[in-house]
Design an enzyme around this catalytic site. Structure first.
Site, PDB file in Angstrom:
ATOM      1  N   PRO A   9       0.055   0.119  -9.254  1.00  0.00           N
ATOM      2  CA  PRO A   9      -1.021  -0.860  -9.156  1.00  0.00           C
ATOM      3  C   PRO A   9      -1.627  -0.995  -7.755  1.00  0.00           C
ATOM      4  CG  PRO A   9       1.106  -1.951  -9.373  1.00  0.00           C
ATOM      5  CD  PRO A   9       1.333  -0.494  -9.639  1.00  0.00           C
ATOM      6  N   ASN A  10      -2.923  -1.212  -7.776  1.00  0.00           N
ATOM      7  CA  ASN A  10      -3.740  -1.481  -6.576  1.00  0.00           C
ATOM      8  C   ASN A  10      -4.007  -0.242  -5.723  1.00  0.00           C
ATOM      9  OD1 ASN A  10      -4.039  -4.369  -7.005  1.00  0.00           O
ATOM     10  ND2 ASN A  10      -1.862  -4.490  -6.537  1.00  0.00           N
ATOM     11  N   ARG A  17      -8.834  -1.508   0.372  1.00  0.00           N
ATOM     12  CA  ARG A  17      -7.747  -2.486   0.413  1.00  0.00           C
ATOM     13  C   ARG A  17      -7.029  -2.425   1.773  1.00  0.00           C
ATOM     14  NH1 ARG A  17      -2.008  -1.117  -2.478  1.00  0.00           N
ATOM     15  NH2 ARG A  17      -1.088  -3.168  -2.213  1.00  0.00           N
ATOM     16  N   TYR A  22      -3.244   0.322   5.122  1.00  0.00           N
ATOM     17  CA  TYR A  22      -3.114   1.470   4.211  1.00  0.00           C
ATOM     18  C   TYR A  22      -4.021   2.647   4.581  1.00  0.00           C
ATOM     19  CZ  TYR A  22      -0.376  -1.583   1.146  1.00  0.00           C
ATOM     20  OH  TYR A  22       0.604  -2.407   0.638  1.00  0.00           O
ATOM     21  N   ASN A  73       4.643   6.852  -6.457  1.00  0.00           N
ATOM     22  CA  ASN A  73       4.382   5.656  -5.648  1.00  0.00           C
ATOM     23  C   ASN A  73       4.155   4.531  -6.647  1.00  0.00           C
ATOM     24  OD1 ASN A  73       3.688   3.603  -3.992  1.00  0.00           O
ATOM     25  ND2 ASN A  73       2.041   4.700  -2.889  1.00  0.00           N
ATOM     26  N   ALA A  76       3.850  -2.011  -5.929  1.00  0.00           N
ATOM     27  CA  ALA A  76       4.667  -3.237  -5.979  1.00  0.00           C
ATOM     28  C   ALA A  76       5.744  -3.174  -7.066  1.00  0.00           C
ATOM     29  CB  ALA A  76       3.771  -4.451  -6.182  1.00  0.00           C
ATOM     30  N   HIS A  79       9.513  -2.609  -6.328  1.00  0.00           N
ATOM     31  CA  HIS A  79      10.417  -3.678  -5.897  1.00  0.00           C
ATOM     32  C   HIS A  79      10.827  -4.599  -7.040  1.00  0.00           C
ATOM     33  CE1 HIS A  79       8.639  -2.188  -2.242  1.00  0.00           C
ATOM     34  NE2 HIS A  79       7.465  -2.700  -2.543  1.00  0.00           N
ATOM     35  N   ASP A  86      14.318   2.244 -15.573  1.00  0.00           N
ATOM     36  CA  ASP A  86      14.910   2.777 -16.808  1.00  0.00           C
ATOM     37  C   ASP A  86      14.150   4.010 -17.296  1.00  0.00           C
ATOM     38  OD1 ASP A  86      16.869   0.859 -16.794  1.00  0.00           O
ATOM     39  OD2 ASP A  86      15.934  -0.423 -18.309  1.00  0.00           O
ATOM     40  N   GLU A  97      10.292   9.395  -4.245  1.00  0.00           N
ATOM     41  CA  GLU A  97       9.623   8.095  -4.117  1.00  0.00           C
ATOM     42  C   GLU A  97       8.816   8.131  -2.833  1.00  0.00           C
ATOM     43  OE1 GLU A  97      12.178   4.599  -4.121  1.00  0.00           O
ATOM     44  OE2 GLU A  97      10.711   3.494  -2.921  1.00  0.00           O
ATOM     45  N   HIS A  99       5.746   6.090  -0.249  1.00  0.00           N
ATOM     46  CA  HIS A  99       4.913   4.940   0.117  1.00  0.00           C
ATOM     47  C   HIS A  99       4.076   5.294   1.329  1.00  0.00           C
ATOM     48  CE1 HIS A  99       7.199   2.456  -2.619  1.00  0.00           C
ATOM     49  NE2 HIS A  99       8.282   3.056  -2.149  1.00  0.00           N
ATOM     50  N   LEU A 100       2.883   4.762   1.371  1.00  0.00           N
ATOM     51  CA  LEU A 100       2.042   4.930   2.564  1.00  0.00           C
ATOM     52  C   LEU A 100       2.664   4.198   3.753  1.00  0.00           C
ATOM     53  CD1 LEU A 100      -0.713   4.139   0.189  1.00  0.00           C
ATOM     54  CD2 LEU A 100      -1.196   5.975   1.777  1.00  0.00           C
ATOM     55  N   ARG A 106       8.434  -4.219   6.520  1.00  0.00           N
ATOM     56  CA  ARG A 106       7.523  -5.253   6.020  1.00  0.00           C
ATOM     57  C   ARG A 106       8.344  -6.449   5.502  1.00  0.00           C
ATOM     58  NH1 ARG A 106       3.040  -2.495   2.364  1.00  0.00           N
ATOM     59  NH2 ARG A 106       2.263  -4.653   2.523  1.00  0.00           N
ATOM     60  N   ARG A 110      10.081  -6.222   0.059  1.00  0.00           N
ATOM     61  CA  ARG A 110       9.626  -4.834  -0.087  1.00  0.00           C
ATOM     62  C   ARG A 110      10.689  -3.829   0.341  1.00  0.00           C
ATOM     63  NH1 ARG A 110       3.906  -5.107  -0.980  1.00  0.00           N
ATOM     64  NH2 ARG A 110       3.136  -7.052  -0.126  1.00  0.00           N
TER      65      ARG A 110
HETATM   66  C1  DQA Z   1       3.166   0.699  -1.249  1.00  0.00           C
HETATM   67  C2  DQA Z   1       4.106  -0.369  -0.690  1.00  0.00           C
HETATM   68  C3  DQA Z   1       4.303  -1.478  -1.699  1.00  0.00           C
HETATM   69  O1  DQA Z   1       5.178  -2.481  -1.171  1.00  0.00           O
HETATM   70  C4  DQA Z   1       2.980  -2.134  -2.030  1.00  0.00           C
HETATM   71  O2  DQA Z   1       3.150  -3.116  -3.030  1.00  0.00           O
HETATM   72  C5  DQA Z   1       1.923  -1.153  -2.406  1.00  0.00           C
HETATM   73  C6  DQA Z   1       1.851   0.114  -1.702  1.00  0.00           C
HETATM   74  C7  DQA Z   1       2.843   1.792  -0.195  1.00  0.00           C
HETATM   75  O3  DQA Z   1       2.413   2.864  -0.605  1.00  0.00           O
HETATM   76  O4  DQA Z   1       2.994   1.541   0.989  1.00  0.00           O
HETATM   77  O5  DQA Z   1       1.064  -1.448  -3.233  1.00  0.00           O
HETATM   78  O6  DQA Z   1       3.810   1.345  -2.335  1.00  0.00           O
END
Ligand code: DQA
Length: 154
Positions: A9-10, A17, A22, A73, A76, A79, A86, A97, A99-100, A106, A110
C-alpha cells in the site's frame, strides 16, 4: 528465471508521497530500472502493486509454482499483517524483503517485520536502489542454490 515483484500500500504514490523520505522516483521509474537490470541479468520480471491486503495475499499465494523468487515490499503491512506472513509461509518461494527506508531508524513499530525471518535477506535504506540491490542479491542467491543442487545431484 522468473522473479515476481510485489509492492504494498501507498507505494503507488512514490514520487509524490513524502519525497524527502522516499525520494522523487515514481514506482513506474523504479519498475523501469528493475526491468532494465533484470534484462541485464537475464531474468523475467512480473510487477504488482496493490493497496489491498487480500490482493497482496492472493499474489503471494500465486507465487508457488509460478515464480522462482520474489522481491516483496509489503510497505506498512510488513509490520502488521500475519495474513501476509502466512501467505509467504504457504508459498514456499524464496524472497527478499525490501524497503526504500531503513525501517529500524524510524518509529519503533516499523522496526518489527513479520516477514524478515522468512526472507532469504532484507534490503532497506537505499531508496529506489534497494530494489536493484534486492534483485541482484536474490538472483545471486537463486543461482548459487541451483548450482549447489546440481553438485549434489552429480
Ligand atoms: C516502506 C517502509 C514502511 O514502514 C512504510 O509503511 C512504507 C514503505 C519502505 O519501503 O520504506 O509504506 O516499506
Amino acid at each position: 528465471m522468473h522473479i515476481a515483484v510485489v509492492n504494498g500500500p501507498n507505494l503507488n504514490l512514490l514520487g509524490v508521497r513524502e519525497p524527502g523520505r522516499y525520494g522523487t522516483a515514481s514506482l513506474g521509474d523504479i519498475e523501469a530500472a528493475v526491468r532494465a537490470r533484470a534484462s541485464g541479468l537475464g531474468v523475467d520480471i512480473s510487477w504488482l502493486q496493490s493497496n489491498h491486503e487480500g490482493e497482496l495475499i492472493e499474489a503471494i499465494q500465486a507465487l508457488r509454482g509460478n515464480a522462482d523468487g520474489a522481491l516483496i515490499n509489503a510497505a506498512a503491512f510488513t509490520h502488521t499483517s500475519l495474513a501476509i506472513r502466512d501467505a509467504a509461509l504457504a508459498a514456499e518461494v524464496p524472497f527478499v524483503e525490501l524497503h526504500l527506508t531503513n525501517i529500524w531508524a524510524r518509529e519503533e513499530e516499523r522496526g518489527r517485520s513479520l516477514l524478515a525471518d522468512l526472507a532469504v535477506g532484507v534490503v532497506a535504506g537505499f531508496g529506489a536502489q534497494s530494489y536493484i540491490l534486492a534483485l541482484e542479491g536474490l538472483v545471486g542467491w537463486l543461482r548459487r542454490s541451483a548450482g549447489a543442487a546440481k553438485s549434489v545431484e552429480v
